[in-house]
Motif scaffolding. Structure first.
Motif: not given
Length: 169
Positions: A58, A62, A71-72, A74, A98, A109-110, A163
């Motif tokens: 993970w 990320k 971003l991973l 969302k 993410g 979230w990430a 992504c």
């Protein structure tokens, strides 16, 4: 012998599903790649998505997404169409998204925003923070399953990832 026949039938069904998924992805890629960086990115709405072909844990996923200016994944709150788009393209594979509770104990979230996603997207009994992994700790990172729902998993597990980044101007 019946066990072998059952295995063959399962393999054929998995291949059929994979071919159908790849055909759909190719049609989308050909129709929607404008506005996205690189041919492997797929445009949907005002964003571009990368469904990785390789596996990472993970944190690596990320970091990779961030290196790409993304971003991973969302998933935007209340976006049924985005959920359907992502889960349809994800089948029959599993992908990191993410979402993690690793740092705060709360699903975020990430990009460090609260997760307000509809609980209906989680698989039955999930998240469960299962502790039976050979690695220390529980399940603190989320992924989309081949059944089009979300599950928590140990963050060190390697799997494909999605992504999401902005569309090119």
């Amino acid at each position: 012998m019946s066990s072998s026949l059952k295995d063959v039938k399962n393999t054929v069904e998995e291949l059929r599903s994979l071919v159908q998924s790849l055909s759909y992805k190719l049609s989308l890629t050909n129709a929607l790649t404008s506005g996205c960086t690189g041919t492997e990115w797929i445009q949907f709405s005002n964003s571009c998505y990368l469904f990785s072909s390789h596996s990472m844990n993970w944190t690596q996923a990320k970091d990779y997404c961030e290196e790409q200016g993304a971003l991973l994944l969302k998933i935007e709150e209340g976006s049924k169409k985005e959920w359907e788009f992502v889960t349809h393209l994800a089948k029959p594979f599993e992908y990191w998204i993410g979402l993690t509770d690793q740092i705060t104990g709360q699903w975020r979230w990430a990009d460090d925003t609260n997760c307000t996603m509809d609980k209906v997207h989680w698989g039955p009994g999930q998240p469960d923070d299962w502790q039976g992994h050979p690695h220390e700790g529980g399940e603190d990172c989320a992924h989309i399953t081949k059944f089009a729902n979300i599950n928590d998993n140990h963050c060190s597990t390697k799997m494909k990832f999605i992504c999401k980044g902005p569309k090119d101007s």
